[in-house]
Design a protein around this motif. Sequence first.
Motif, short mmCIF file in Angstrom:
data_model
loop_
_atom_site.label_atom_id
_atom_site.label_comp_id
_atom_site.label_asym_id
_atom_site.label_seq_id
_atom_site.Cartn_x
_atom_site.Cartn_y
_atom_site.Cartn_z
N HIS A 6 0.71 -13.40 0.14
CA HIS A 6 1.90 -12.55 0.14
C HIS A 6 1.42 -11.10 0.21
O HIS A 6 0.56 -10.68 -0.55
N ALA A 7 1.99 -10.36 1.15
CA ALA A 7 1.47 -9.01 1.39
C ALA A 7 2.58 -7.97 1.42
O ALA A 7 3.73 -8.26 1.74
N SER A 8 2.20 -6.77 1.08
CA SER A 8 3.04 -5.60 1.24
C SER A 8 2.12 -4.43 1.57
O SER A 8 0.90 -4.53 1.41
N SER A 9 2.69 -3.36 2.04
CA SER A 9 1.88 -2.17 2.29
C SER A 9 2.65 -0.97 1.77
O SER A 9 3.88 -0.99 1.66
N SER A 10 1.92 0.07 1.43
CA SER A 10 2.54 1.30 0.95
C SER A 10 1.57 2.46 1.15
O SER A 10 0.39 2.26 1.42
N SER A 25 6.89 2.19 1.71
CA SER A 25 6.41 0.84 1.41
C SER A 25 7.13 -0.16 2.31
O SER A 25 8.20 0.12 2.84
N ARG A 26 6.52 -1.33 2.45
CA ARG A 26 7.08 -2.39 3.28
C ARG A 26 6.68 -3.73 2.70
O ARG A 26 5.51 -3.95 2.37
N PRO A 32 -2.57 -12.18 6.98
CA PRO A 32 -3.94 -11.80 6.59
C PRO A 32 -3.97 -10.36 6.05
O PRO A 32 -3.13 -9.53 6.39
N ILE A 33 -4.96 -10.08 5.23
CA ILE A 33 -5.11 -8.75 4.64
C ILE A 33 -5.21 -7.66 5.71
O ILE A 33 -4.60 -6.61 5.59
N VAL A 34 -5.95 -7.94 6.76
CA VAL A 34 -6.13 -6.93 7.81
C VAL A 34 -4.79 -6.57 8.46
O VAL A 34 -4.54 -5.42 8.80
N GLU A 35 -3.90 -7.54 8.60
CA GLU A 35 -2.58 -7.25 9.19
C GLU A 35 -1.77 -6.34 8.27
O GLU A 35 -1.11 -5.42 8.72
N GLY A 40 0.42 -0.82 7.19
CA GLY A 40 0.43 0.40 6.40
C GLY A 40 0.03 1.61 7.25
O GLY A 40 0.65 2.67 7.15
N ALA A 41 -0.99 1.46 8.07
CA ALA A 41 -1.42 2.55 8.95
C ALA A 41 -0.32 2.90 9.94
O ALA A 41 0.01 4.07 10.16
N TYR A 42 0.27 1.87 10.54
CA TYR A 42 1.35 2.09 11.50
C TYR A 42 2.53 2.82 10.86
O TYR A 42 3.02 3.81 11.41
N ASP A 43 2.98 2.34 9.70
CA ASP A 43 4.12 2.97 9.04
C ASP A 43 3.83 4.41 8.65
O ASP A 43 4.68 5.29 8.82
N GLY A 44 2.63 4.66 8.14
CA GLY A 44 2.27 6.03 7.75
C GLY A 44 2.21 6.97 8.93
O GLY A 44 2.72 8.09 8.88
N LEU A 45 1.58 6.53 10.01
CA LEU A 45 1.50 7.38 11.20
C LEU A 45 2.87 7.59 11.83
O LEU A 45 3.19 8.70 12.28
#
Length: 62
Positions: A6-10, A25-26, A32-35, A40-45
């Motif tokens: 289970h993953a999220s990014s922020s 955050s998303r 996978p962790i890399v995804e 996170g990089a995509y959302d931040g940029l």
Amino acid sequence: MLEFGHASSSGVIRDDTRQWRMGFSRKIGICPIVEAELWGAYDGLRQAWSMGIRNVVLKMDN
């Protein structure tokens, strides 16, 4: 071998004086962790670009 979970990014966007400008955050789901890191990089940029910020330093912790 890729590990799935289970993953999220922020992240946060700071200005050149290191002052907080915004956070994001998303919830991603199972991936996978890399995804998750790439989301996170995509959302931040994408957020930085929408704020008119063109000179960016991207830092990731994983």
